[in-house]
Design a protein around this motif. Structure first.
Motif, PDB file in Angstrom:
ATOM      1  N   PRO A  98       0.752  -1.310   0.007  1.00  0.00           N
ATOM      2  CA  PRO A  98       0.108  -0.079   0.120  1.00  0.00           C
ATOM      3  C   PRO A  98       0.927   1.274  -0.034  1.00  0.00           C
ATOM      4  O   PRO A  98       0.570   2.424  -0.197  1.00  0.00           O
ATOM      5  N   ALA A  99       2.130   1.008   0.519  1.00  0.00           N
ATOM      6  CA  ALA A  99       2.905   2.263   0.238  1.00  0.00           C
ATOM      7  C   ALA A  99       3.711   2.587  -0.877  1.00  0.00           C
ATOM      8  O   ALA A  99       4.189   3.645  -1.151  1.00  0.00           O
ATOM      9  N   GLY A 100       3.314   1.836  -1.971  1.00  0.00           N
ATOM     10  CA  GLY A 100       4.080   2.246  -3.278  1.00  0.00           C
ATOM     11  C   GLY A 100       5.067   1.095  -3.341  1.00  0.00           C
ATOM     12  O   GLY A 100       5.599   0.152  -2.664  1.00  0.00           O
ATOM     13  N   THR A 101       5.716   1.444  -4.492  1.00  0.00           N
ATOM     14  CA  THR A 101       6.937   0.509  -5.230  1.00  0.00           C
ATOM     15  C   THR A 101       8.245   0.855  -4.598  1.00  0.00           C
ATOM     16  O   THR A 101       8.301   2.347  -4.089  1.00  0.00           O
ATOM     17  N   THR A 102       9.245   0.249  -4.731  1.00  0.00           N
ATOM     18  CA  THR A 102      10.651   0.915  -4.113  1.00  0.00           C
ATOM     19  C   THR A 102      11.173   2.017  -5.094  1.00  0.00           C
ATOM     20  O   THR A 102      11.715   3.154  -4.527  1.00  0.00           O
ATOM     21  N   PHE A 159       9.383   5.293  -3.994  1.00  0.00           N
ATOM     22  CA  PHE A 159      10.138   5.775  -2.763  1.00  0.00           C
ATOM     23  C   PHE A 159      11.205   6.089  -3.036  1.00  0.00           C
ATOM     24  O   PHE A 159      11.476   7.395  -2.554  1.00  0.00           O
ATOM     25  N   GLU A 160      12.166   5.639  -3.969  1.00  0.00           N
ATOM     26  CA  GLU A 160      13.530   6.127  -4.308  1.00  0.00           C
ATOM     27  C   GLU A 160      13.511   7.658  -4.977  1.00  0.00           C
ATOM     28  O   GLU A 160      13.954   8.620  -4.685  1.00  0.00           O
ATOM     29  N   ASN A 161      12.397   7.660  -5.792  1.00  0.00           N
ATOM     30  CA  ASN A 161      11.945   9.136  -6.480  1.00  0.00           C
ATOM     31  C   ASN A 161      11.552  10.275  -5.629  1.00  0.00           C
ATOM     32  O   ASN A 161      12.106  11.177  -5.632  1.00  0.00           O
ATOM     33  N   PHE A 162      10.813   9.661  -4.609  1.00  0.00           N
ATOM     34  CA  PHE A 162      10.277  10.689  -3.533  1.00  0.00           C
ATOM     35  C   PHE A 162      11.640  10.939  -2.632  1.00  0.00           C
ATOM     36  O   PHE A 162      11.798  12.364  -2.461  1.00  0.00           O
TER      37      PHE A 162
END
Length: 57
Positions: free
Chosen positions: A8-12, A15-18
């Motif tokens: 539910p938090a998204g993909t790796t 997250f790395e882009n964020f």
């Protein structure tokens, strides 16, 4: 039948882009505004000197 786990938090990659993003606006700290404090002290000093000079006349 096996299911693909849904994160539910998204993909790796998301997250790395964020994590690589820079903040859009600088974070403002809530502290004492030194310019305001110095200004207030200066005004109080001028009023005190004027009051003392007025009493001496």
């Amino acid at each position: 039948m096996s299911q693909i786990p849904n994160d539910p938090a998204g993909t790796t990659q998301q997250f790395e882009n964020f994590a690589r993003q820079t903040p859009q606006q600088p974070v403002k700290t809530s502290g004492v505004n030194m310019g305001l404090v110095i200004g207030v002290v200066a005004v109080v000093a001028v009023v005190a000197v004027a009051a003392i000079a007025f009493m001496m006349v």
